[in-house]
Design a protein around this motif. Structure first.
Motif, PDB file in Angstrom:
ATOM      1  N   LYS A  37       0.888  -1.199   0.042  1.00 61.59           N
ATOM      2  CA  LYS A  37      -0.136   0.109  -0.110  1.00 61.59           C
ATOM      3  C   LYS A  37       0.922   1.263  -0.204  1.00 61.59           C
ATOM      4  CE  LYS A  37      -3.643  -2.245   2.609  1.00 61.59           C
ATOM      5  NZ  LYS A  37      -4.523  -2.162   1.442  1.00 61.59           N
ATOM      6  N   GLU A  41       1.338  10.706  -0.008  1.00 58.45           N
ATOM      7  CA  GLU A  41       1.030  11.276  -1.282  1.00 58.45           C
ATOM      8  C   GLU A  41       2.410  10.987  -1.899  1.00 58.45           C
ATOM      9  OE1 GLU A  41      -1.006  12.613  -4.379  1.00 58.45           O
ATOM     10  OE2 GLU A  41      -1.581  12.164  -2.608  1.00 58.45           O
ATOM     11  N   ASP A  73      -0.994   9.207 -10.163  1.00 59.82           N
ATOM     12  CA  ASP A  73      -2.327   8.909 -10.177  1.00 59.82           C
ATOM     13  C   ASP A  73      -2.919   7.529  -9.700  1.00 59.82           C
ATOM     14  OD1 ASP A  73      -2.603  11.730 -10.003  1.00 59.82           O
ATOM     15  OD2 ASP A  73      -3.178  11.726 -12.095  1.00 59.82           O
ATOM     16  N   SER A  74      -2.494   6.593 -10.510  1.00 59.08           N
ATOM     17  CA  SER A  74      -2.873   5.225 -10.419  1.00 59.08           C
ATOM     18  C   SER A  74      -2.532   4.545  -9.375  1.00 59.08           C
ATOM     19  CB  SER A  74      -2.746   4.187 -11.841  1.00 59.08           C
ATOM     20  OG  SER A  74      -1.423   4.178 -11.884  1.00 59.08           O
ATOM     21  N   ALA A  76      -1.718   6.246  -6.397  1.00 62.59           N
ATOM     22  CA  ALA A  76      -2.209   6.970  -5.378  1.00 62.59           C
ATOM     23  C   ALA A  76      -3.744   6.342  -5.291  1.00 62.59           C
ATOM     24  CB  ALA A  76      -2.217   8.333  -5.533  1.00 62.59           C
ATOM     25  N   ASN A  77      -4.453   6.044  -6.123  1.00 68.86           N
ATOM     26  CA  ASN A  77      -5.936   5.571  -6.040  1.00 68.86           C
ATOM     27  C   ASN A  77      -5.974   4.094  -5.792  1.00 68.86           C
ATOM     28  OD1 ASN A  77      -6.850   8.108  -6.254  1.00 68.86           O
ATOM     29  ND2 ASN A  77      -6.519   8.150  -8.599  1.00 68.86           N
ATOM     30  N   ALA A  78      -4.724   3.340  -5.854  1.00 74.57           N
ATOM     31  CA  ALA A  78      -4.715   1.673  -5.670  1.00 74.57           C
ATOM     32  C   ALA A  78      -5.191   1.434  -4.307  1.00 74.57           C
ATOM     33  CB  ALA A  78      -3.497   1.159  -6.237  1.00 74.57           C
ATOM     34  N   ASN A  79      -5.880   0.361  -4.184  1.00 71.80           N
ATOM     35  CA  ASN A  79      -5.954  -0.311  -3.045  1.00 71.80           C
ATOM     36  C   ASN A  79      -4.757  -1.055  -2.382  1.00 71.80           C
ATOM     37  OD1 ASN A  79      -8.732   0.684  -2.396  1.00 71.80           O
ATOM     38  ND2 ASN A  79      -9.608  -1.010  -3.603  1.00 71.80           N
TER      39      ASN A  79
END
Length: 91
Positions: A37, A41, A73-74, A76-79
């Motif tokens: 994880k 940022e 961006d991908s 930062a948004n990944a679980n």
């Protein structure tokens, strides 16, 4: 080779460095860790470099991706995500 972040330490990284010099006939070893994880940022640095912190819930390490700013961006948004890398000591 699959490796957990908990397995990384200065001694094991020194052992990998003993395999130098790396080049065409002796490629630098790559490792794979699953289910990481992002912590914090991700930051874009100069020359399209991405800097971020990864954690497996037990250990946190800094990661640098040269030429990988487009993944900010991908990431930062990944679980969670899997990472292929070469471990280094930041001195």
């Amino acid at each position: 080779m699959e490796l957990s972040l908990s397995d990384l330490n200065a001694g094991i990284i020194d052992n990998f460095n003993n395999l130098e010099p790396f080049g065409t006939a002796n490629p630098e070893p790559l490792f794979y860790t699953r289910g990481l994880k992002v912590k914090g940022e991700p930051q874009v640095l100069s020359r399209d470099t991405l800097k971020f912190w990864v954690t497996d819930g037990h250990r946190t390490c800094e990661a640098i991706g040269f030429g990988m700013a487009s993944f900010k961006d991908s990431l930062a948004n990944a679980n969670s995500f899997d990472l292929v890398y070469t471990p280094k000591i930041d001195d």
